[in-house]
Motif scaffolding. Structure first.
Motif, PDB file in Angstrom:
ATOM      1  N   GLN A   1       0.812  -1.324   0.016  1.00  0.00           N
ATOM      2  CA  GLN A   1       0.048   0.134  -0.140  1.00  0.00           C
ATOM      3  C   GLN A   1       1.004   1.172  -0.062  1.00  0.00           C
ATOM      4  O   GLN A   1       1.931   1.174   0.554  1.00  0.00           O
ATOM      5  N   PRO A   2       0.504   2.312  -0.661  1.00  0.00           N
ATOM      6  CA  PRO A   2       1.272   3.553  -0.945  1.00  0.00           C
ATOM      7  C   PRO A   2       1.428   4.036   0.516  1.00  0.00           C
ATOM      8  O   PRO A   2       0.394   4.165   1.181  1.00  0.00           O
ATOM      9  N   PRO A   3       2.593   4.699   0.955  1.00  0.00           N
ATOM     10  CA  PRO A   3       2.570   5.456   2.134  1.00  0.00           C
ATOM     11  C   PRO A   3       1.903   6.863   2.093  1.00  0.00           C
ATOM     12  O   PRO A   3       1.713   7.592   1.038  1.00  0.00           O
ATOM     13  N   ALA A   4       1.054   7.304   3.185  1.00  0.00           N
ATOM     14  CA  ALA A   4       0.502   8.349   3.501  1.00  0.00           C
ATOM     15  C   ALA A   4       1.323   9.249   4.220  1.00  0.00           C
ATOM     16  O   ALA A   4       0.930  10.298   4.721  1.00  0.00           O
ATOM     17  N   PHE A   5       2.418   8.965   4.313  1.00  0.00           N
ATOM     18  CA  PHE A   5       3.448   9.749   5.260  1.00  0.00           C
ATOM     19  C   PHE A   5       4.805  10.026   4.837  1.00  0.00           C
ATOM     20  O   PHE A   5       5.333   9.237   3.777  1.00  0.00           O
ATOM     21  N   GLY A   6       5.710  10.771   5.424  1.00  0.00           N
ATOM     22  CA  GLY A   6       7.050  11.013   5.025  1.00  0.00           C
ATOM     23  C   GLY A   6       8.028  11.533   6.074  1.00  0.00           C
ATOM     24  O   GLY A   6       7.316  11.828   7.195  1.00  0.00           O
ATOM     25  N   PHE A   7       9.252  11.313   5.727  1.00  0.00           N
ATOM     26  CA  PHE A   7      10.104  11.534   6.899  1.00  0.00           C
ATOM     27  C   PHE A   7      11.170  12.669   6.428  1.00  0.00           C
ATOM     28  O   PHE A   7      11.410  13.057   5.303  1.00  0.00           O
TER      29      PHE A   7
ATOM     30  N   GLU B   1       1.633   4.437  12.052  1.00  0.00           N
ATOM     31  CA  GLU B   1       1.083   4.247  10.470  1.00  0.00           C
ATOM     32  C   GLU B   1       0.670   2.965  10.290  1.00  0.00           C
ATOM     33  O   GLU B   1       0.173   2.550   8.903  1.00  0.00           O
ATOM     34  N   ASN B   2       0.693   2.101  11.283  1.00  0.00           N
ATOM     35  CA  ASN B   2       0.087   0.467  10.905  1.00  0.00           C
ATOM     36  C   ASN B   2       0.952   0.162   9.756  1.00  0.00           C
ATOM     37  O   ASN B   2       0.403  -0.616   8.587  1.00  0.00           O
ATOM     38  N   TRP B   3       2.150   0.257   9.627  1.00  0.00           N
ATOM     39  CA  TRP B   3       3.051  -0.055   8.201  1.00  0.00           C
ATOM     40  C   TRP B   3       4.380  -0.865   8.761  1.00  0.00           C
ATOM     41  O   TRP B   3       4.681  -0.830   9.696  1.00  0.00           O
ATOM     42  N   SER B   4       4.178  -1.827   7.836  1.00  0.00           N
ATOM     43  CA  SER B   4       5.267  -2.977   8.269  1.00  0.00           C
ATOM     44  C   SER B   4       6.552  -2.951   7.282  1.00  0.00           C
ATOM     45  O   SER B   4       6.231  -2.549   6.296  1.00  0.00           O
TER      46      SER B   4
ATOM     47  N   GLN C   1       7.066   8.798  -7.633  1.00  0.00           N
ATOM     48  CA  GLN C   1       6.738   7.221  -7.652  1.00  0.00           C
ATOM     49  C   GLN C   1       5.573   6.613  -8.010  1.00  0.00           C
ATOM     50  O   GLN C   1       5.520   5.381  -7.985  1.00  0.00           O
ATOM     51  N   GLY C   2       4.662   7.500  -8.278  1.00  0.00           N
ATOM     52  CA  GLY C   2       3.287   7.115  -8.780  1.00  0.00           C
ATOM     53  C   GLY C   2       2.327   6.607  -7.625  1.00  0.00           C
ATOM     54  O   GLY C   2       1.525   6.201  -7.884  1.00  0.00           O
ATOM     55  N   TRP C   3       2.998   7.289  -6.425  1.00  0.00           N
ATOM     56  CA  TRP C   3       2.052   6.846  -5.398  1.00  0.00           C
ATOM     57  C   TRP C   3       0.780   7.874  -5.411  1.00  0.00           C
ATOM     58  O   TRP C   3       0.899   9.043  -5.184  1.00  0.00           O
ATOM     59  N   LYS C   4      -0.549   7.124  -5.322  1.00  0.00           N
ATOM     60  CA  LYS C   4      -1.756   7.876  -5.647  1.00  0.00           C
ATOM     61  C   LYS C   4      -2.362   8.279  -4.214  1.00  0.00           C
ATOM     62  O   LYS C   4      -2.885   9.397  -4.378  1.00  0.00           O
ATOM     63  N   VAL C   5      -1.983   7.953  -3.153  1.00  0.00           N
ATOM     64  CA  VAL C   5      -2.426   8.217  -1.790  1.00  0.00           C
ATOM     65  C   VAL C   5      -1.668   9.492  -1.479  1.00  0.00           C
ATOM     66  O   VAL C   5      -0.656   9.792  -1.583  1.00  0.00           O
ATOM     67  N   PRO C   6      -2.703  10.660  -1.128  1.00  0.00           N
ATOM     68  CA  PRO C   6      -1.869  12.022  -0.719  1.00  0.00           C
ATOM     69  C   PRO C   6      -1.340  11.818   0.762  1.00  0.00           C
ATOM     70  O   PRO C   6      -1.625  10.990   1.598  1.00  0.00           O
ATOM     71  N   ILE C   7      -0.104  12.653   0.646  1.00  0.00           N
ATOM     72  CA  ILE C   7       0.672  12.402   1.883  1.00  0.00           C
ATOM     73  C   ILE C   7      -0.097  13.262   3.024  1.00  0.00           C
ATOM     74  O   ILE C   7      -0.210  14.497   2.887  1.00  0.00           O
ATOM     75  N   ARG C   8      -0.347  12.873   4.050  1.00  0.00           N
ATOM     76  CA  ARG C   8      -1.079  13.261   5.098  1.00  0.00           C
ATOM     77  C   ARG C   8      -0.226  13.833   6.336  1.00  0.00           C
ATOM     78  O   ARG C   8      -0.528  14.942   6.867  1.00  0.00           O
ATOM     79  N   ARG C   9       0.820  13.150   6.566  1.00  0.00           N
ATOM     80  CA  ARG C   9       1.737  13.520   7.915  1.00  0.00           C
ATOM     81  C   ARG C   9       3.107  13.228   7.462  1.00  0.00           C
ATOM     82  O   ARG C   9       3.635  12.387   6.810  1.00  0.00           O
TER      83      ARG C   9
END
Length: 393
Positions: free
Chosen positions: A1-7, A390-393, A258-266
C-alpha cells in the motif's frame, strides 16, 4: 500500500557524527528500503542546517554514509529555500560563509555576487585585526567596484573577525565600504541569513558553535555601534517555516514521481536539537493546524515575531486548497545535541529555573514548541515508532 506519510531527517547528530555514520542510521534505512531494489518505500528528505557545501556534495556524502543512492533533490541545505527569493536574484549581493559560496549563490539564482575575500582584496585597509595581512604600503584608491545591494549569510566563516568587520562596514556605508562614514543608513541593506543554530554536534563530546553564534556576534556589534537593531529580510533553515514548507513540497514531489496515488497526510521530523529540529517541526505543525481551521488572525498572532516571509508561508498554506498534509510531528533522538538530562521542559514538571533559550532572538520562546511529540533513543527507533503509528510493516 502506498505511504500516506514521509520523513524529514536531520543529519548531524541523527544520521552521522562528523564524518562517521551512526549504526542506528544504517539499520533505519534497511527498514526504509524496498527489498533488493535500492528504492525507498517512503518519501524522505534530508533536512540539514549545513550550508557550506553543494547539495550534490551532501547527497554524495549521505549516499556513502548510509549505503544507498541519495539524490540532490532529497537534500535541503540551510540555504536551499533562497531560490524562492527571486526579488533579490538580480541584485549585487555580498556572500559570507565558507565552502563554495559563489557557486551556491549562482545555483540558487543570484546573478551578481561578491565574496568577503574579493571585498577584502578590493579594500585592503578594512581588514586590520591580523597584522600579518595588513598592507605594507598604502594601496591606491579602489575604482570600479560595484555597490553592494544586499548580504547573504550562508554560514559561519573561517575568519570571524574579518567577516564581522567587513559586513558591518557594508551595512554602515550602504554598500560602499570605501566611502567615508557619514550618517548611518537605517533601515540598512537587506540581509538574508541561513542557519540559526547556536550549537551543533560533531565528534567532540560537547556541542560546537554554529552560525547562530556568529549571527549573535553580528547583531550585538551592530547594535553596540549604531544603537539600533539589526534586521533580517529573511531567516531560513530550521526552525523557519519557509524551510519546512519547501521540505513538504519535495516530499510530495517524490511521492508523485513514484506514482503513489495516496496523498501525503503526515510528516515525521526526526532531529537531535530541541531548539531547531523540534521547535521548527512544532511551529510548522501549528501553522498546518491553523491553516486547516482557517483562522487567519489566530495563525498570524500565534506565529513568533519573525520576518514577513514566515507569515506569507502561513497565508500560502491557508490558501492552498490542494495541500493534503495535516501534521508535522517532532521526534527527538538522544544521539546528538540532546541528552536525556537536557533542558527540554516537560509540561508535567514545574520549572524552578527558567529554561535557557538557545533559539534565535527573532523567534519568541514558547516552552511547548521545544517539547517533542516523542523522545526515542536513536533514528532507528524513530522509524519504528512512525511505522507503528502508521500501521506500516
Amino acid at each position: 500500500q502506498p505511504p500516506a506519510f514521509g520523513f524529514l531527517f536531520d543529519v548531524d547528530g541523527v544520521l552521522v557524527r562528523g564524518s562517521q555514520a551512526l549504526p542506528a542510521a544504517r539499520r533505519a534505512f534497511q527498514r526504509l528500503l524496498a527489498d533488493g531494489s535500492g528504492r525507498l518505500r517512503v518519501p524522505v528528505v534530508f533536512l540539514t542546517n549545513a550550508g557550506n557545501c553543494l547539495r550534490s556534495a551532501k547527497a554524495r556524502e549521505l549516499s556513502q554514509a548510509l549505503g544507498l543512492q541519495v539524490s540532490p533533490e532529497q537534500v535541503i541545505l540551510s540555504h536551499s529555500p533562497l531560490q524562492l527569493f527571486s526579488q533579490f536574484h538580480q541584485r549585487c549581493m555580498l556572500v559570507a560563509g565558507q565552502g563554495p559560496v559563489e557557486e551556491n549563490a549562482h545555483n540558487l539564482g543570484f546573478k551578481h555576487v561578491v565574496t568577503i575575500e574579493a571585498l577584502r582584496k578590493a579594500y585592503p585597509l578594512l581588514d586590520m585585526v591580523d597584522q600579518s595581512r595588513r598592507p605594507k604600503e598604502l594601496p591606491p584608491p579602489t575604482t570600479g567596484f560595484p555597490t553592494i545591494e544586499g548580504v547573504i549569510l550562508f554560514g559561519e566563516p573561517v575568519r570571524w573577525e574579518t567577516s564581522l568587520q567587513l559586513i558591518t562596514d557594508v551595512l554602515l556605508s550602504n554598500g560602499n565600504p570605501g566611502a567615508e562614514l557619514q550618517d548611518v543608513p537605517y533601515p540598512h541593506l537587506p540581509i538574508l541569513a541561513c542557519n540559526m543554530d547556536l550549537l551543533w554536534m560533531a565528534e567532540a563530546k560537547m556541542p560546537r558553535f554554529g552560525h547562530g553564534t556568529f549571527l549573535l556576534c553580528l547583531e550585538n556589534i551592530y547594535k553596540k555601534v549604531t544603537g539600533r537593531e539589526l534586521k533580517y529580510e529573511a531567516l531560513i533553515g530550521k526552525p523557519s517555516p519557509v524551510t519546512y514548507r519547501y521540505a513538504q513540497f519535495l516530499i510530495q514531489q517524490q511521492a508523485e514521481k513514484q506514482g503513489w496515488k495516496v496523498p501525503i497526510r503526515r510528516l515525521y521530523a526526526v532531529g537531535d536539537n530541541p531548539m531547531s529540529d523540534v521547535y521548527g517541526a512544532n511551529l510548522y505543525n501549528s501553522y498546518l493546524k491553523s491553516a486547516q481551521q482557517d483562522q487567519v488572525q489566530a495563525g498570524v498572532k500565534r506565529s513568533p515575531q519573525a520576518p514577513s516571509p514566515q507569515t506569507e508561508v502561513y497565508l500560502e498554506l491557508r490558501n492552498d486548497c490542494n495541500n493534503s498534509v495535516e501534521s508535522c510531528e517532532s521526534i527527538l533522538v538522544c544521539t546528538g545535541v540532546y541528552r536525556h538530562n537536557g533542558d527540554v521542559p516537560k509540561k508535567a514538571e514545574p520549572r524552578t529555573v527558567e529554561t535557557v533559550f538557545h533559539g534565535h532572538r527573532d523567534f519568541c520562546f514558547d516552552p511547548s514548541l521545544v517539547e517533542a511529540s516523542y523522545v526515542v533513543q536513536d533514528v532507528d527507533d524513530a522509524v519504528q515508532l512512525a511505522f507503528k503509528k502508521e500501521n506500516w510493516s
